[in-house]
Scaffold this motif. Structure first.
Motif, short mmCIF file in Angstrom:
data_model
loop_
_atom_site.label_atom_id
_atom_site.label_comp_id
_atom_site.label_asym_id
_atom_site.label_seq_id
_atom_site.Cartn_x
_atom_site.Cartn_y
_atom_site.Cartn_z
N ASN A 167 39.20 41.49 76.06
CA ASN A 167 38.83 42.02 77.38
C ASN A 167 37.45 42.67 77.34
O ASN A 167 36.63 42.49 78.24
CB ASN A 167 39.86 43.06 77.85
N ILE B 202 36.08 41.05 81.33
CA ILE B 202 36.99 40.78 82.46
C ILE B 202 38.42 41.05 82.04
O ILE B 202 38.75 41.03 80.85
CB ILE B 202 36.90 39.30 82.93
N LYS B 203 39.26 41.32 83.05
CA LYS B 203 40.68 41.47 82.79
C LYS B 203 41.38 40.37 83.57
O LYS B 203 41.11 40.20 84.76
CB LYS B 203 41.16 42.86 83.22
N ASN B 204 42.21 39.64 82.87
CA ASN B 204 42.79 38.46 83.49
C ASN B 204 44.31 38.61 83.53
O ASN B 204 44.93 38.96 82.53
CB ASN B 204 42.32 37.26 82.64
N GLU B 205 44.89 38.35 84.68
CA GLU B 205 46.33 38.53 84.87
C GLU B 205 47.16 37.70 83.91
O GLU B 205 48.12 38.19 83.31
CB GLU B 205 46.70 38.12 86.31
N TRP C 255 46.28 36.50 81.07
CA TRP C 255 46.07 37.01 79.71
C TRP C 255 46.93 38.23 79.46
O TRP C 255 47.53 38.40 78.40
CB TRP C 255 44.57 37.32 79.54
#
Ligand SMILES: Cc1cc2nc3c(=O)[nH]c(=O)nc-3n(C[C@H](O)[C@H](O)[C@H](O)COP(=O)(O)O)c2cc1C
Length: 209
Positions: free
Chosen positions: A97, A102-105, A107
């Motif tokens: 991250n 970015i923060k990915n759902e 992931w």
């Protein structure tokens, strides 16, 4: 071509103790291991580069007295995580991250899935899984060494518990899996150097569906 290098390499039995592998080559061999793909990208292993002659002499004693351990200039030790913990899994997911920004759902859902399964499993199962990942890095290092014109001997012939003790690996949550002496062949003393490389024929190895 990689195939040419793989034909050139062999599990070197006798290395010339007067020759030293240059540090930039060693760095690229380690880098190839670091770049290895691993399950879920967890990279559950580390590489220890051993050059200290005294330490290598101790390791040779618990490695069937294999001469390459001290006659090469560097010894790579591949050591896998002894277990998958919440902390180790989170560390890797957080790093991804952070690096990607970015923060990915998807992931994060994947992280939760791993957190709800890996740490609850038997440590022995987790170590075996981690060790399999270490072997991928090990294979990459063998190939990169060949690419660099550096000889190496892939080795499982040692007492892992004793090696862990020599290097203090258990305290770090690691367990040794394989070792890889790096150096340069000494053809005069090597019974294997001129023998044909033998592999099962392709038709015994591959099938197509
Ligand atoms: C995981 C692994 C462990 C091995 N352990 C040893 C070892 O302890 N000592 C040794 O001399 N060779 C060892 N070998 C070398 C194999 O015997 C060798 O790779 C195989 O016979 C094929 O020959 P080549 O590598 O010369 O093409 C090992 C190889 C692998 C991949």
């Amino acid at each position: 071509m990689l195939i040419e290098k793989l034909n050139w390499r062999y599990a070197t039995k006798k290395m010339d103790p007067s020759k030293t592998v240059a540090e930039d080559k060693v760095e690229r061999i380690v880098e190839a291991a670091r770049l290895a793909p691993t399950s879920s990208g967890l990279q559950p292993f580390e590489v220890i580069v051993v050059t200290d002659p005294e330490v290598r002499a101790k390791i040779r004693e618990i490695a069937w007295n294999q001469a390459q351990v001290t006659e090469g200039s560097h010894l790579l030790v591949f050591a896998a995580w002894d277990n998958y913990t919440e902390e180790r899994i989170n560390h890797m997911f957080d790093l991804v991250n952070e690096e990607r920004g970015i923060k990915n759902e998807g992931w994060e859902a994947y992280r939760k899935m791993l957190l709800s399964s890996y740490p609850q499993r038997d440590a022995a199962v987790n170590f075996e899984h981690a060790a399999r990942q270490a072997y991928i890095g090990f294979g990459m290092a063998v190939a990169q060494a060949a690419f660099e014109g550096v000889d190496s001997t892939p080795m499982e012939g040692f007492d892992p518990a004793k090696l862990d003790e020599i290097l203090g690996l258990r305290e770090k949550g690691l367990r040794s899996v394989t070792i890889l002496p790096l150096g340069y062949r000494e053809p005069e003393g090597d019974w294997l150097v001129n023998l044909k490389k033998v592999r099962r024929p392709l038709e015994e190895f591959v099938s197509r569906v």
